[in-house]
Write an enzyme that holds these catalytic residues in place. Structure first.
Site, PDB file in Angstrom:
ATOM      1  CG  ASP A  99      23.305  10.003  54.472  1.00  0.00           C
ATOM      2  OD1 ASP A  99      22.396  10.468  53.548  1.00  0.00           O
ATOM      3  OD2 ASP A  99      23.811   8.990  53.979  1.00  0.00           O
ATOM      4  CG  ASP A 100      18.893  10.211  54.930  1.00  0.00           C
ATOM      5  OD1 ASP A 100      19.833   9.807  54.822  1.00  0.00           O
ATOM      6  OD2 ASP A 100      17.756   9.773  54.391  1.00  0.00           O
ATOM      7  CG  ASP A 103      20.120   0.962  58.616  1.00  0.00           C
ATOM      8  OD1 ASP A 103      20.546   0.332  59.412  1.00  0.00           O
ATOM      9  OD2 ASP A 103      19.105   0.898  57.957  1.00  0.00           O
TER      10      ASP A 103
END
Length: 165
Positions: A99-100, A103
């Site tokens: 994933d980028d 969070d």
């Protein structure tokens, strides 16, 4: 950004490509992966770069939604992981999830539950989700909003001081 005290971290295409290649370099030392699962949409670009760099030919996606523009809500799985990749994982195949960003970790938890033995890698990590990721490149503070290159356009930015000249 909805919170004026929130920091912004704009990422260019060049920087994102370099950071994604750095992720591949870090992952290369872990041996060969049988498949990569990109978390759509943010994980598509880094997963493609990592798959190229590590010569991974089986590329799968899982689609989750947790953001409406900049407000986070509950996780909704829009596309499940294909059965052949789930079977490969169940038979001991080495699966990489990309994933980028991690969070809060909410998306990471959902996807980790789908592939509990997989190696989870992100380009960027925030403190609340960092422990759910096995490999990442850059940590940013929780109050930082990352503007990815696909979200940006070139435009004038006023000086931090508020001055106009």
């Amino acid at each position: 950004m909805s919170n004026p005290s929130q920091k912004s971290f704009p990422v260019t295409w060049d920087q994102f490509h370099r950071d994604s290649r750095a992720l591949a370099w870090r992952l290369a030392g872990l041996g060969t992966f049988d498949a990569v699962v990109a978390i759509a949409r943010g994980g598509l670009v880094p997963a493609a770069i990592v798959a190229r760099e590590l010569n991974i030919r089986t590329v799968e996606t899982v689609a989750c939604k947790s953001y409406d523009h900049q407000s986070q809500s509950g996780i909704k799985v829009l596309k499940e992981i294909s059965q052949p990749v789930l079977d490969l994982s169940a038979k001991g195949g080495k699966i990489l999830i990309v994933d980028d960003l991690v969070d809060t970790g909410n998306t990471a938890r959902v996807v980790r539950d789908m592939l509990p033995g997989a190696h989870f890698a992100t380009v960027y990590a925030k403190p609340k989700g960092r422990d759910l990721v096995d490999t990442f490149i850059t940590e940013v503070s929780q109050d930082t909003w990352i503007f990815f290159p696909w979200d940006l356009d070139v435009a004038y930015v006023a000086p931090i001081s508020g001055g106009t000249d």
